[in-house]
Motif scaffolding. Structure first.
Motif, PDB file in Angstrom:
ATOM      1  N   GLU A 110     -56.224 -33.312  25.014  1.00 52.24           N
ATOM      2  CA  GLU A 110     -57.312 -34.172  24.555  1.00 52.24           C
ATOM      3  C   GLU A 110     -56.728 -35.132  23.529  1.00 52.24           C
ATOM      4  O   GLU A 110     -56.025 -34.711  22.607  1.00 52.24           O
ATOM      5  N   TYR A 111     -57.028 -36.429  23.684  1.00 48.86           N
ATOM      6  CA  TYR A 111     -56.406 -37.396  22.784  1.00 48.86           C
ATOM      7  C   TYR A 111     -57.319 -38.607  22.587  1.00 48.86           C
ATOM      8  O   TYR A 111     -58.060 -38.997  23.494  1.00 48.86           O
ATOM      9  N   ALA A 148     -53.648 -44.346  35.265  1.00 51.51           N
ATOM     10  CA  ALA A 148     -54.953 -43.688  35.171  1.00 51.51           C
ATOM     11  C   ALA A 148     -55.198 -42.917  36.459  1.00 51.51           C
ATOM     12  O   ALA A 148     -54.803 -43.356  37.545  1.00 51.51           O
ATOM     13  N   ILE A 150     -54.244 -41.565  31.441  1.00 54.57           N
ATOM     14  CA  ILE A 150     -55.450 -40.782  31.221  1.00 54.57           C
ATOM     15  C   ILE A 150     -55.988 -40.243  32.540  1.00 54.57           C
ATOM     16  O   ILE A 150     -55.716 -40.787  33.612  1.00 54.57           O
ATOM     17  N   GLN A 153     -56.124 -49.464  28.710  1.00 54.53           N
ATOM     18  CA  GLN A 153     -55.333 -48.741  27.716  1.00 54.53           C
ATOM     19  C   GLN A 153     -54.310 -49.657  27.036  1.00 54.53           C
ATOM     20  O   GLN A 153     -53.813 -50.598  27.643  1.00 54.53           O
ATOM     21  N   SER A 208     -62.007 -40.888  23.366  1.00 56.50           N
ATOM     22  CA  SER A 208     -61.478 -39.558  23.649  1.00 56.50           C
ATOM     23  C   SER A 208     -61.345 -39.369  25.159  1.00 56.50           C
ATOM     24  O   SER A 208     -62.317 -39.508  25.903  1.00 56.50           O
ATOM     25  N   TYR A 209     -60.124 -39.088  25.602  1.00 56.55           N
ATOM     26  CA  TYR A 209     -59.835 -38.855  27.014  1.00 56.55           C
ATOM     27  C   TYR A 209     -58.905 -37.656  27.152  1.00 56.55           C
ATOM     28  O   TYR A 209     -58.246 -37.243  26.191  1.00 56.55           O
ATOM     29  N   THR A 210     -58.836 -37.134  28.351  1.00 51.11           N
ATOM     30  CA  THR A 210     -57.763 -36.209  28.690  1.00 51.11           C
ATOM     31  C   THR A 210     -56.558 -37.062  29.067  1.00 51.11           C
ATOM     32  O   THR A 210     -56.654 -37.931  29.931  1.00 51.11           O
ATOM     33  N   ALA A 211     -55.440 -36.835  28.392  1.00 50.85           N
ATOM     34  CA  ALA A 211     -54.231 -37.629  28.628  1.00 50.85           C
ATOM     35  C   ALA A 211     -53.140 -36.764  29.238  1.00 50.85           C
ATOM     36  O   ALA A 211     -53.098 -35.543  29.031  1.00 50.85           O
ATOM     37  N   VAL A 216     -57.480 -42.069  22.710  1.00 48.83           N
ATOM     38  CA  VAL A 216     -56.644 -43.062  23.386  1.00 48.83           C
ATOM     39  C   VAL A 216     -56.966 -44.476  22.905  1.00 48.83           C
ATOM     40  O   VAL A 216     -58.134 -44.879  22.871  1.00 48.83           O
ATOM     41  N   ASP A 264     -59.758 -39.277  34.015  1.00 49.83           N
ATOM     42  CA  ASP A 264     -61.157 -39.417  33.626  1.00 49.83           C
ATOM     43  C   ASP A 264     -61.962 -38.157  33.942  1.00 49.83           C
ATOM     44  O   ASP A 264     -61.517 -37.261  34.670  1.00 49.83           O
TER      45      ASP A 264
END
Length: 268
Positions: free
Chosen positions: A199-200, A126, A168, A162, A211-214, A202, A170
């Motif tokens: 965008e996924y 992370a 990810i 996770q 929903s996070y940026t992965a 997770v 944040d």
């Protein structure tokens, strides 16, 4: 990567990476075999990746000069990444909060995820933004390096929530990069455009999906490697005599395979 002296407290970009199943591998193998593998990891992951990052940084700085952005050079010339590891855990933090430092950290963590997987050690990470401090305490034996701060604690917490092998970023970290105005926006947009960031939805603990940026670690594979890895993710979770007969491990595998297949579909 370089090891800096005492540092902070200072707000910077922070990452926490954990190797999944490492303790089990330690118990199931001779320590000499694990030590040999660790030396390979140190060379390939730490040394070689650091050289690649430096080349990338030099290329960016050179490009700045050519397109008339010389005023940004001073901000980025001293950017670097520092790290502290304990067994299966790796803390990383940047020397400043520049957009280039964010780019370097995300690229570095992304490469680590891919290469750890190739060597049979799926990992999870992370990235956030927050306070970090480093203090060296002189003892009667040898200097003790202490790393602490809210940024470290938050990255550690986000990593542990996770349920997969992946990473990810944040919203706090992304929002701070975007404060860098034109260059920050250009950097983030470029990472999304190249599908390096995605965008996924997770998979998280307690059955939640957020929903996070992965980090899209699959971008590091060429087409041939893509096909081979798609069939071999399960095997990577069993490398080094690790067992996968626990339901929690099976869920991590299923979620990792799903992400891999989803990214394969997006890249067509």
């Amino acid at each position: 990567m370089r090891e800096n002296p005492d540092f902070g407290p200072k707000n910077v970009y922070v990452a926490f990476l954990d190797i999944l199943g490492f303790s089990e591998a330690l118990m199931a193998n001779k320590i000499e075999d694990i030590e040999k593998l660790y030396r390979t990891i140190e060379q390939v992951f730490i040394v070689d990746n650091s050289k690649a990052m430096n080349r990338n940084k030099e290329g960016i700085l050179d490009a700045f000069g050519k397109i008339g952005l010389d005023h940004l050079l001073n901000e980025f010339e001293d950017s670097s990444i520092d790290a502290h590891s304990v067994s299966d855990s790796l803390f990383l933090w940047t020397s400043d909060d520049s957009a280039l430092s964010f780019q370097q950290l995300t690229h570095y963590v992304n490469r680590l995820l891919t290469q750890f997987l190739i060597y049979g050690f799926p990992a999870r990470a992370a990235i956030t933004y927050g306070e970090v401090a480093v203090r060296t305490v002189k003892t009667g034996f040898h200097p003790q390096r202490n790393v602490f701060g809210r940024g470290i604690a938050k990255a550690h917490t986000l990593e542990g929530l996770q349920v997969w092998s992946g990473a990810i970023v944040d919203d706090v970290a992304l929002s701070h990069v975007l404060l860098r105005k034109s260059f920050g926006e250009t950097m983030v947009n470029s990472l999304y455009r190249e599908k390096f960031l995605v965008e996924y939805e997770v998979p998280m603990k307690k059955g939640e999906v957020k929903s996070y940026t992965a980090l899209n670690w699959t971008v590091n594979f060429n087409k041939n490697e893509f096909g081979k890895m798609g069939r071999g993710i399960v095997e990577k979770f069993t490398d080094h005599n690790k067992k996968i007969d626990d339901w929690s491990v099976r869920v991590k595998i299923d979620n990792t395979v799903k992400f891999f297949n989803d990214m394969k579909t997006r890249q067509r």
